[in-house]
Scaffold this motif. Structure first.
Motif, PDB file in Angstrom:
ATOM      1  N   ILE A 186       0.868  -1.178   0.000  1.00 18.29           N
ATOM      2  CA  ILE A 186       0.000   0.000   0.000  1.00 18.29           C
ATOM      3  C   ILE A 186       0.903   1.225   0.000  1.00 18.29           C
ATOM      4  O   ILE A 186       2.034   1.176   0.481  1.00 18.29           O
ATOM      5  CB  ILE A 186      -0.964   0.033   1.213  1.00 18.29           C
ATOM      6  CG1 ILE A 186      -0.212  -0.072   2.554  1.00 18.29           C
ATOM      7  CG2 ILE A 186      -2.012  -1.059   1.115  1.00 18.29           C
ATOM      8  CD1 ILE A 186      -1.103   0.114   3.768  1.00 18.29           C
ATOM      9  N   PRO A 187       0.405   2.335  -0.538  1.00 21.24           N
ATOM     10  CA  PRO A 187       1.264   3.523  -0.629  1.00 21.24           C
ATOM     11  C   PRO A 187       1.611   4.137   0.716  1.00 21.24           C
ATOM     12  O   PRO A 187       2.545   4.900   0.830  1.00 21.24           O
ATOM     13  CB  PRO A 187       0.444   4.505  -1.470  1.00 21.24           C
ATOM     14  CG  PRO A 187      -0.627   3.683  -2.103  1.00 21.24           C
ATOM     15  CD  PRO A 187      -0.866   2.525  -1.200  1.00 21.24           C
ATOM     16  N   ARG A 188       0.833   3.841   1.769  1.00 21.42           N
ATOM     17  CA  ARG A 188       1.204   4.339   3.100  1.00 21.42           C
ATOM     18  C   ARG A 188       1.089   3.191   4.086  1.00 21.42           C
ATOM     19  O   ARG A 188       0.634   2.114   3.730  1.00 21.42           O
ATOM     20  CB  ARG A 188       0.344   5.528   3.509  1.00 21.42           C
ATOM     21  CG  ARG A 188      -1.127   5.278   3.329  1.00 21.42           C
ATOM     22  CD  ARG A 188      -1.944   6.498   3.562  1.00 21.42           C
ATOM     23  NE  ARG A 188      -3.267   6.096   4.037  1.00 21.42           N
ATOM     24  CZ  ARG A 188      -4.193   6.939   4.396  1.00 21.42           C
ATOM     25  NH1 ARG A 188      -3.968   8.229   4.380  1.00 21.42           N
ATOM     26  NH2 ARG A 188      -5.368   6.518   4.807  1.00 21.42           N
ATOM     27  N   ASN A 189       1.473   3.411   5.326  1.00 23.64           N
ATOM     28  CA  ASN A 189       1.631   2.276   6.247  1.00 23.64           C
ATOM     29  C   ASN A 189       0.347   1.613   6.705  1.00 23.64           C
ATOM     30  O   ASN A 189       0.328   0.457   7.050  1.00 23.64           O
ATOM     31  CB  ASN A 189       2.436   2.704   7.473  1.00 23.64           C
ATOM     32  CG  ASN A 189       3.902   2.826   7.121  1.00 23.64           C
ATOM     33  OD1 ASN A 189       4.352   2.242   6.135  1.00 23.64           O
ATOM     34  ND2 ASN A 189       4.635   3.605   7.878  1.00 23.64           N
ATOM     35  N   GLU A 190      -0.740   2.365   6.796  1.00 30.06           N
ATOM     36  CA  GLU A 190      -1.993   1.739   7.235  1.00 30.06           C
ATOM     37  C   GLU A 190      -3.174   2.498   6.677  1.00 30.06           C
ATOM     38  O   GLU A 190      -3.022   3.533   6.028  1.00 30.06           O
ATOM     39  CB  GLU A 190      -2.066   1.643   8.760  1.00 30.06           C
ATOM     40  CG  GLU A 190      -1.861   2.935   9.472  1.00 30.06           C
ATOM     41  CD  GLU A 190      -1.781   2.744  10.979  1.00 30.06           C
ATOM     42  OE1 GLU A 190      -1.981   3.730  11.682  1.00 30.06           O
ATOM     43  OE2 GLU A 190      -1.538   1.618  11.442  1.00 30.06           O
ATOM     44  N   MET A 191      -4.368   1.946   6.944  1.00 29.32           N
ATOM     45  CA  MET A 191      -5.620   2.571   6.510  1.00 29.32           C
ATOM     46  C   MET A 191      -5.656   2.806   5.011  1.00 29.32           C
ATOM     47  O   MET A 191      -6.034   3.876   4.543  1.00 29.32           O
ATOM     48  CB  MET A 191      -5.846   3.912   7.244  1.00 29.32           C
ATOM     49  CG  MET A 191      -6.084   3.744   8.703  1.00 29.32           C
ATOM     50  SD  MET A 191      -7.713   3.007   8.994  1.00 29.32           S
ATOM     51  CE  MET A 191      -7.827   3.186  10.746  1.00 29.32           C
ATOM     52  N   ASP A 192      -5.199   1.832   4.256  1.00 26.15           N
ATOM     53  CA  ASP A 192      -5.316   1.951   2.800  1.00 26.15           C
ATOM     54  C   ASP A 192      -5.666   0.585   2.240  1.00 26.15           C
ATOM     55  O   ASP A 192      -5.550  -0.434   2.928  1.00 26.15           O
ATOM     56  CB  ASP A 192      -3.996   2.462   2.207  1.00 26.15           C
ATOM     57  CG  ASP A 192      -4.248   3.289   0.953  1.00 26.15           C
ATOM     58  OD1 ASP A 192      -5.316   3.097   0.324  1.00 26.15           O
ATOM     59  OD2 ASP A 192      -3.385   4.105   0.601  1.00 26.15           O
ATOM     60  N   ILE A 193      -6.078   0.571   0.992  1.00 30.09           N
ATOM     61  CA  ILE A 193      -6.488  -0.688   0.364  1.00 30.09           C
ATOM     62  C   ILE A 193      -5.309  -1.234  -0.435  1.00 30.09           C
ATOM     63  O   ILE A 193      -4.577  -0.468  -1.071  1.00 30.09           O
ATOM     64  CB  ILE A 193      -7.707  -0.437  -0.550  1.00 30.09           C
ATOM     65  CG1 ILE A 193      -8.901  -0.033   0.321  1.00 30.09           C
ATOM     66  CG2 ILE A 193      -8.058  -1.667  -1.369  1.00 30.09           C
ATOM     67  CD1 ILE A 193     -10.104   0.404  -0.473  1.00 30.09           C
ATOM     68  N   GLY A 219      -4.331 -10.982  -4.238  1.00 28.21           N
ATOM     69  CA  GLY A 219      -5.462 -10.064  -4.092  1.00 28.21           C
ATOM     70  C   GLY A 219      -5.231  -8.805  -4.910  1.00 28.21           C
ATOM     71  O   GLY A 219      -4.085  -8.413  -5.161  1.00 28.21           O
ATOM     72  N   ALA A 220      -6.331  -8.185  -5.351  1.00 29.82           N
ATOM     73  CA  ALA A 220      -6.322  -6.899  -6.062  1.00 29.82           C
ATOM     74  C   ALA A 220      -5.735  -6.978  -7.468  1.00 29.82           C
ATOM     75  O   ALA A 220      -5.321  -5.958  -8.025  1.00 29.82           O
ATOM     76  CB  ALA A 220      -5.598  -5.811  -5.247  1.00 29.82           C
ATOM     77  N   VAL A 221      -5.699  -8.178  -8.036  1.00 26.85           N
ATOM     78  CA  VAL A 221      -5.164  -8.297  -9.407  1.00 26.85           C
ATOM     79  C   VAL A 221      -6.164  -8.973 -10.349  1.00 26.85           C
ATOM     80  O   VAL A 221      -5.808  -9.350 -11.459  1.00 26.85           O
ATOM     81  CB  VAL A 221      -3.828  -9.074  -9.448  1.00 26.85           C
ATOM     82  CG1 VAL A 221      -2.755  -8.348  -8.675  1.00 26.85           C
ATOM     83  CG2 VAL A 221      -3.998 -10.498  -8.947  1.00 26.85           C
ATOM     84  N   ALA A 222      -7.410  -9.135  -9.904  1.00 26.82           N
ATOM     85  CA  ALA A 222      -8.448  -9.786 -10.713  1.00 26.82           C
ATOM     86  C   ALA A 222      -9.797  -9.417 -10.092  1.00 26.82           C
ATOM     87  O   ALA A 222      -9.836  -8.860  -8.990  1.00 26.82           O
ATOM     88  CB  ALA A 222      -8.238 -11.311 -10.699  1.00 26.82           C
TER      89      ALA A 222
END
Ligand SMILES: Cc1cc2nc3c(=O)[nH]c(=O)nc-3n(C[C@H](O)[C@H](O)[C@H](O)COP(=O)(O)OP(=O)(O)OC[C@H]3O[C@@H](n4cnc5c(N)ncnc54)[C@H](O)[C@@H]3O)c2cc1C
Length: 291
Positions: A186-193, A219-222
């Motif tokens: 994720i682009p930041r350390n927490e609270m992101d998808i 996950g997140a690739v289909a």
């Protein structure tokens, strides 16, 4: 926010009956961390919300060496990682429990809810697949079992039929030489998808130098979490080496079929699929060797 009736159910039959009577206007509530946000934002509708946290079956978290972990659909993440025995038996599973949302979210959010929400980027699903978890579903015709890798059929859609709900997850007991891990980018350390998330497990032989079997899921690739059996097959029977890990990572990368969105391009996600597969396999092997 739309007004709805709230029922705190106390039996499986009561939940099934409410779901049957109200069709798609009834929604099951576990922790509510997805459902209540969706209702408030108008992304979901409900005439009745059924809280399943009053059912013994959905809040049970028990372990036996024969049948493994029985994880009620509404057990919140914090109960998982605060349990010392379970944390040492399933450190890989705890990778997901510890990173869903933050501490406040983990006080309510369940792996069952994460699974039933069926987001392609959900953080527990690749991990549950890596652990060979099976869904135990209750409905008007009794109970049935579905492996987690077959549970999600499209974004936000599952195999659950009218009147059915997820009762609990059954996760096999880890044998000596078993190890698993989950990581996401994720682009930041927490609270992101997750831009990409990968779960992997390995079963090593007695010498701890040969991989007997392996499972890898992305996950997140289909449109749904993606089980990649061919990546595991490439590892089965192989002596541990950077080359065999690299080969499995390449297979996982090739299997990914991501889209481009605001979190990353399809090309970037494919690249990450390979990088994370390599990393989680190494972590899973490290845990298996220490087991
Ligand atoms: C601030 C914030 C941060 C978050 N961060 C993350 C994150 O890092 N990673 C991540 O993966 N998710 C994240 N989420 C999403 C959410 O917290 C998780 O998906 C969580 O695990 C959902 O569990 P829950 O018990 O709250 O589900 P609920 O909200 O109760 O339910 C989710 C959906 O599944 C249905 N449902 C629930 N239980 C059942 C059942 N037993 N049978 C049938 N249907 C059922 C509900 O009707 C609803 O549609 C975040 C959410 C918030 C608000």
């Amino acid at each position: 926010m739309q007004a709805f009736d709230f029922v705190r159910a106390t039996s499986v039959d009561e939940v099934v009956s409410i779901l049957r009577q109200n069709g798609n206007q009834a929604r099951v509530l576990s922790g509510g961390t997805d459902l209540l946000v969706a209702l408030r934002e108008g992304r979901a509708e409900a005439r009745v919300v059924v809280d399943i946290k009053g059912l013994p079956e959905t809040t049970e978290m028990s372990y036996s060496p024969e049948s493994g972990l029985r994880l009620g659909a509404a057990v919140p993440c914090y109960r998982m990682y605060e349990d010392e025995e379970l944390s040492s038996l399933y450190p890989g599973l705890m990778d997901s429990a510890r990173l869903i949302g933050g501490v406040q979210i983990q006080g309510r959010a369940s792996m069952g809810g994460n699974l039933c929400n069926a987001s392609p980027a959900a953080d527990s699903i690749p991990n549950l697949i890596a652990h060979s978890a099976v869904c135990v579903i209750a409905g008007p015709n009794g109970r049935r079992e579905v492996p987690v890798e077959e549970f999600c059929v499209a974004p936000g859609r599952t195999v659950l039929q009218p009147g059915e709900f997820l009762l609990y997850l059954q996760i096999p007991a880890p044998r000596p030489g078993f190890g698993a891990a989950y990581q996401r980018f994720i682009p930041r350390n927490e609270m992101d998808i997750a831009v990409v998330g990968v779960g992997a497990s390995v079963q090593l032989d007695e010498s701890r130098s040969v991989i007997q079997s392996a499972r890898i899921a992305l996950g997140a690739v289909a449109p749904t979490p993606l089980y990649v059996p061919e990546a595991g097959e490439a590892l089965a029977g192989q002596r541990i080496s950077d080359e065999v890990i690299e080969r499995a990572a390449e297979i996982a990368k090739a299997a990914a079929r991501p889209i481009t969105d605001m979190r990353g391009t399809a090309e970037y996600r494919k690249h990450l699929s390979g990088v994370l597969t390599r990393r989680v396999l190494k972590k899973a092997i490290e845990r298996a060797q220490a087991s």
